[in-house]
Design a protein around this motif. Structure first.
Motif, PDB file in Angstrom:
ATOM      1  N   PRO B 112      99.657  48.638  73.061  1.00 17.95           N
ATOM      2  CA  PRO B 112     100.924  48.518  73.795  1.00 17.95           C
ATOM      3  C   PRO B 112     101.583  49.878  74.045  1.00 17.95           C
ATOM      4  O   PRO B 112     102.139  50.118  75.119  1.00 17.95           O
ATOM      5  N   ALA B 113     101.491  50.782  73.070  1.00 19.18           N
ATOM      6  CA  ALA B 113     102.116  52.092  73.216  1.00 19.18           C
ATOM      7  C   ALA B 113     101.429  52.925  74.283  1.00 19.18           C
ATOM      8  O   ALA B 113     101.989  53.903  74.775  1.00 19.18           O
ATOM      9  N   ASP B 119      95.221  57.858  82.692  1.00 23.41           N
ATOM     10  CA  ASP B 119      94.032  58.163  81.896  1.00 23.41           C
ATOM     11  C   ASP B 119      93.963  59.653  81.615  1.00 23.41           C
ATOM     12  O   ASP B 119      94.208  60.462  82.494  1.00 23.41           O
ATOM     13  N   ILE B 120      93.637  59.948  80.383  1.00 25.19           N
ATOM     14  CA  ILE B 120      93.271  61.332  80.127  1.00 25.19           C
ATOM     15  C   ILE B 120      91.823  61.311  79.660  1.00 25.19           C
ATOM     16  O   ILE B 120      91.345  60.322  79.098  1.00 25.19           O
ATOM     17  N   THR B 172      89.682  68.480  72.582  1.00 21.61           N
ATOM     18  CA  THR B 172      90.118  68.165  73.950  1.00 21.61           C
ATOM     19  C   THR B 172      91.568  67.690  73.957  1.00 21.61           C
ATOM     20  O   THR B 172      92.372  68.122  74.790  1.00 21.61           O
ATOM     21  N   LEU B 173      91.899  66.809  73.011  1.00 21.66           N
ATOM     22  CA  LEU B 173      93.269  66.289  72.961  1.00 21.66           C
ATOM     23  C   LEU B 173      94.257  67.417  72.685  1.00 21.66           C
ATOM     24  O   LEU B 173      95.347  67.457  73.255  1.00 21.66           O
ATOM     25  N   GLN B 186     100.778  60.024  74.134  1.00 28.84           N
ATOM     26  CA  GLN B 186      99.514  59.338  74.363  1.00 28.84           C
ATOM     27  C   GLN B 186      98.382  60.010  73.582  1.00 28.84           C
ATOM     28  O   GLN B 186      97.575  59.343  72.915  1.00 28.84           O
ATOM     29  N   ALA B 187      98.345  61.319  73.627  1.00 29.28           N
ATOM     30  CA  ALA B 187      97.259  62.050  72.964  1.00 29.28           C
ATOM     31  C   ALA B 187      97.319  61.853  71.452  1.00 29.28           C
ATOM     32  O   ALA B 187      96.286  61.719  70.790  1.00 29.28           O
ATOM     33  N   ALA B 188      98.534  61.813  70.909  1.00 30.59           N
ATOM     34  CA  ALA B 188      98.664  61.620  69.458  1.00 30.59           C
ATOM     35  C   ALA B 188      98.095  60.261  69.062  1.00 30.59           C
ATOM     36  O   ALA B 188      97.369  60.137  68.071  1.00 30.59           O
TER      37      ALA B 188
END
Lengths: 261, 234
Positions: B112-113, B119-120, B172-173, B186-188
């Motif tokens: 949900p988050a 998109d990454i 990459t993140l 999002q990356a976290a």
């Protein structure tokens, strides 16, 4: 096949080399070699008819009493060949005592049951010394407190477990070096069995003990060395913990895990 | 490794068979949970993610079943040698598989988050990483059921690929976060997802070691482990 348990560090009491036992033409034990430790309890396990009791009985020449029985190979006690012609068999059986499956007290008083051996072997001079030996033996067998006030009652009046401990006291009374036990608890209830096992634990170190048992858990509980016999052969001999958690031979594993044939 | 002969007491074999069946079901559910969590993540499907969270209860219940079955087996059958090692392994494996289920659930909870945001790149790597980890879980439970130590070793060897994915995704993140702070949230989350998958691989490896010991009685020495995944912070 190793003759000695891998980590045996203590002294060796009995050395058997290429021992075969015959009943007439039938070979019950086939070229077994084993070293029995002074300070450890050794358990012999294996299916009925595997020869373990026969082998045990060759340690104090009980097989001599069976017609047609013949022993080949050598068995030494402290380096001395027990089958040599100058070995006094009565003396040998005092040094290597035996306890049987069925308790077999003499039909005499508790006191006399224990005093009999020391008396015929001349191990006590006079009544006071004999009483001392009887008390000491009954104490070591864990029976003294239960019978001290009724030493003149018949040994056969005791319960099965008490009778078996009386027999152990009788074996101890002649100050043996080795005690052989052939299924000593198989006719006893669990509590009496536990007391015998506790007794074996207490006697360990004072006497070299070899026990034949059909009860796998019992072998695991009381022994430090376990030997597995099958069809007259010694299949595996080693540290009890290793035998019961990680046996090396497939036949041992199949037997102890209950996958036998 | 040949299948062990049957026990003289047939009910013993039946008990062992049932124990293996519960473990196999647990493993299947955990594997499925992971696959569905990753699919939900990929498609931003919050509903599917919710189902993964709900299904995890089933795994928890099965863990209790394994515990009961092992306690009963020990009490009633007094297992020895390989039977004993298998019973102890089953108990430990159940708790590890339950943990794997928790990781899948944790991944699903992040869906949900992640519903908002584009998109990454790492998002496209996660399914492949998850597929390998899922395969490890599948393979190790096959190894357990078959008492197959070679298969267990194979599982350990695959862990390196999972660790490599993790290290690559981590870097990459980190780059994305530095270049564009808007992607940090999002990356976290994705970082945690990658970490969860990496842990699943480690757990499958632990199970493989238990299977190896149960089957052989020996410890898997000099475990053929992948590169150290410890370089990024854990």
């Amino acid at each position: 096949m190793t003759t000695q348990a891998a980590d045996a560090a203590s002294s060796t009491k009995i050395v058997a080399r290429d021992v075969s036992v015959f009943y007439g033409a039938k070979k019950a034990i086939d070229a077994v070699s084993i070293d029995i430790d002074q300070d450890h309890v050794t358990a012999f396990i294996g299916p009925s008819g595997c020869g373990k009791s026969t082998f045990l009985r060759s340690f104090n020449r009980m097989n001599d009493t069976i017609p047609n029985a013949r022993v080949e190979g050598s068995i030494t006690l402290d380096g001395k060949d027990i089958y040599s012609s100058d070995m006094d068999v009565v003396q040998l059986r005092a040094r290597v005592g035996m306890v049987f499956q069925k308790p077999n007290p003499f039909p005499k008083s508790i006191f006399e049951n224990v005093a009999y051996g020391p008396r015929i072997h001349g191990l006590a001079s006079g009544r006071a010394e004999l009483e001392e030996v009887v008390e000491k033996s009954l104490r070591r067998a864990g029976l003294w407190e239960e019978v001290k006030d009724r030493l003149n009652e018949s040994g056969t009046a005791l319960s099965g477990g008490q009778q078996q401990r009386l027999c152990i006291a009788r074996a101890i009374a002649v100050d043996p070096e080795v005690i052989l036990m052939d299924e000593p608890a198989s006719a006893l209830d669990p509590i009496a069995t536990a007391r015998i096992e506790e007794l074996i634990h207490e006697l360990r170190g004072r006497y070299a003990i070899v026990i034949v048992t059909h009860n796998m858990q019992q072998a695991a509980r009381v022994s430090q060395r376990t030997a597995f016999f099958h069809l007259g052969h010694l299949v595996e001999y080693g540290d009890t913990r290793a035998i019961f958690t990680n046996p090396k031979q497939e036949r041992t594993k199949d037997y102890i895990t209950g996958r036998y044939g | 490794m040949p299948a062990p002969a049957a026990h003289t007491v047939k009910a013993f074999d039946e008990d062992v068979r049932q124990l293996r069946a519960i473990i196999a079901e647990m493993g299947g559910l955990a594997e499925q949970g992971l696959a569905e969590a990753l699919r939900a993540l990929r498609h931003r499907d919050a509903e599917a993610a919710m189902r993964v969270v709900e299904n995890d209860n089933r795994i928890d219940l099965l863990e209790l079943e394994v515990e009961n079955a092992v306690v009963q087996l020990i009490a009633l059958r007094a297992p020895l040698a390989d039977d004993l090692r298998e019973a102890v392994a089953a108990l430990k494996i159940a708790s590890v598989v339950e943990r794997i289920g928790d990781y899948a659930k944790n991944i699903a909870k992040r869906v949900p988050a992640l519903e908002r945001g584009g998109d990454i790149e790492p998002l496209s790597l996660l399914p492949e990483m998850g597929r390998i980890a899922g395969e490890m879980v599948h393979l190790v439970l096959d190894a357990f059921a078959a008492r197959d130590p070679d298969k267990a070793v194979e599982v350990c060897q695959r862990d390196k690929a999972v660790d490599d994915f993790y290290n690559s995704i981590f870097r990459t993140l980190l780059t994305h976060m530095m270049e564009n702070p808007h992607t940090i949230t999002q990356a976290a989350h994705l970082l945690f997802v990658a970490k969860n998958i990496e842990r699943i691989g480690d757990h499958a490896t632990n199970v493989a070691e238990m299977v190896y010991y149960a089957a052989t009685g020996e410890r898997m020495s000099e475990r053929p482990r992948g590169g150290d995944a410890g370089s990024p912070p854990r």
